[in-house]
Write an enzyme that holds these catalytic residues in place. Structure first.
Site, PDB file in Angstrom:
ATOM      1  N   SER A 303     -59.370 -43.352  21.461  1.00 14.75           N
ATOM      2  CA  SER A 303     -60.020 -43.047  22.736  1.00 14.75           C
ATOM      3  C   SER A 303     -60.802 -41.744  22.703  1.00 14.75           C
ATOM      4  CB  SER A 303     -58.962 -42.945  23.847  1.00 14.75           C
ATOM      5  OG  SER A 303     -58.257 -44.154  23.995  1.00 14.75           O
ATOM      6  N   HIS A 379     -54.584 -44.354  30.539  1.00 15.79           N
ATOM      7  CA  HIS A 379     -53.605 -44.852  29.574  1.00 15.79           C
ATOM      8  C   HIS A 379     -52.195 -44.328  29.858  1.00 15.79           C
ATOM      9  CE1 HIS A 379     -56.353 -47.055  27.076  1.00 15.79           C
ATOM     10  NE2 HIS A 379     -57.168 -46.015  26.978  1.00 15.79           N
TER      11      HIS A 379
END
Length: 461
Positions: A303, A379
């Site tokens: 990410s 997340h």
């Protein structure tokens, strides 16, 4: 012909019939009426055919408005399409007379509903209505930047969208090279994390045996993806986006795959901001991949950290004791503004930047107290663990500009997801690996006065 297309053919037929039936009396033909007249006519129409036809014409009229006229329309919704005050007063009086009455409670609930919600429902009945409303809300979000008083209107859009785009209505579809070109073009257009450089680049992402791309669709938007995720199937946890997107890479045989890497998640419709798709998408894709690939046992992300560099620069400029002189020097070092300087950085500088990145992800806070980084919020809120920081994992111009090229792995451990989610939501606890905790200890050993971040530090698991 699909059931969905048959349904919309029927709706279009109803609309066509309604166009031949409706008139607005003194207002003349509805086709020539201004949008405020169409709005009032729409919430008052009783006939099914005429109602759909007015909604259809409303959409045409709205699309012809310029920016100022749209702003006037949103102000109209705010000022004149709120709750019916007489009905609300009566329901409130009835409720106060008997607060235990289920009927009184129900009447009060419905009396508080703004009339604009019914207007939006009736617009939704027209062919293409939901797509028009998604576009309308995107315009509203633009207007909100300068006119926050329109937020009450946006509340109604978000409330209805949360129902209309409920997970039960969404369809998960794997996108591959046989997917219709119109949809593939939208994938190229909507990719928001790692730009797709034409058709060959897209083919590498969807056609290779160790690559997957999944998207959520809505039955009323059959050719328009709402959100999609790109997945790399690998032998282990990758530490750079370069190795995932390399043109000359050798695909991993499926029988050797053990790790699924979620390396890009793109929301496609700005008008659906605030409607949660991502967590459902990841969980559904994990389930599908586990059924397809027996050896798959690890699920991680690679990410970006989009706000890192700007946040660190702001903190260094603030001179408020959060960072010491050494940290400020690292953040502002001219040699670290481009790739050659970062590649040549010594071990201490690398360690310092990785420690600052860990500090940002764990201790950087937005105004609401949640993590400052939007990807971390997503997340960690889904129950993932902050797993590993990767040096020069994204050497693109964008990657260097937003995070010194640093990327992060979030790990989804199936047996830990729910516990991590609950701890994060209820106590602000951030699940972090031992490697991340070691980086935090490095950052804390810098000689500086005690900062406010140390006094408000969230708990770690």
């Amino acid at each position: 012909m699909t059931e969905t297309s048959i349904f919309w053919k029927v709706i279009e037929s109803v609309s066509d019939q309604g166009r031949r039936l409706i008139r607005l009396g003194d207002a003349g033909n509805v086709r020539n009426a201004p949008i405020e007249v169409l709005s009032r006519a729409l919430v008052s129409e009783k006939g099914e055919a005429s109602g759909v036809a007015v909604a259809d014409l409303f959409i045409e009229r709205y699309r012809s408005l310029d920016e100022d006229a749209k702003l006037e329309f949103f102000a109209l919704l705010r000022d004149e399409f709120g709750p019916d005050t007489a009905r609300l007063d009566a329901a409130l009086a009835s409720y106060r007379a008997d607060e235990e009455s289920p009927r009184g409670q129900s009447d009060l609930h419905y009396a508080t509903e703004p009339l604009r919600q019914e207007l939006l429902r009736r617009i939704n009945a027209a062919p293409g209505g939901i797509a028009a409303l998604v576009g309308m809300r995107a315009d509203l979000l633009d207007a909100l930047r300068e006119h926050p008083d329109l937020s009450v209107v946006d509340d109604d859009f978000e409330h209805l969208f949360r129902s209309w785009f409920n997970r039960g209505f969404l369809v998960l579809t794997r996108i591959d090279w046989q997917t219709p070109a119109a949809i593939l073009e939208k994938i190229i257009e909507y990719e928001a994390v790692h730009a797709i450089d034409g058709w060959e680049d897209l083919r590498r992402r969807v056609d290779a045996p160790d690559r997957r791309l999944y998207a959520f669709f809505h039955p009323a938007l059959i050719d328009i993806p709402l959100i999609f995720v790109e997945v790399a199937l690998t032998r282990d946890n990758p530490d750079s986006i370069q190795e995932i997107l390399a043109e000359d890479r050798k695909p991993v045989p499926v029988e050797e795959v053990s790790t699924a890497v979620f390396y890009s998640i793109s929301n496609c419709q700005r008008g659906l901001r605030g409607v949660a798709f991502g967590s459902f998408l990841i969980k559904q894709v994990v389930d599908d991949l586990r059924q397809e690939l027996d050896r798959l046992n690890s699920f991680v992300t690679l990410s970006p950290i989009p706000g890192l560099r700007q946040w660190l620069t702001d903190q260094a400029d603030a001179d408020d004791g959060l960072f010491g002189d050494q940290e400020k020097a690292v953040v502002s070092e001219p040699a670290l503004q481009d790739l050659p300087g970062l590649e040549d950085a010594d071990a201490e500088v690398r360690k310092s930047l990785l420690a600052l990145a860990a500090h940002y992800l764990v201790q950087g806070k937005a105004r609401d107290g949640r993590p400052a980084d939007p990807v971390a919020r997503f997340h960690l809120g889904n129950g993932a663990r902050l797993d590993r920081l990767n040096w020069l994992a994204d050497t693109s111009v964008t990657g260097l500009a937003r995070s010194f090229g640093i990327m992060v792995n979030y790990r989804y451990v199936i047996d830990e997801i729910e516990a991590n989610h609950e701890a994060f939501a209820n106590q602000g606890t951030i699940a972090a690996s031992s490697s991340v905790r070691r980086l935090l200890r490095v950052q804390r050993t810098v000689d500086r006065t005690k900062s406010r971040s140390e006094t408000t530090e969230p708990s770690l698991t």
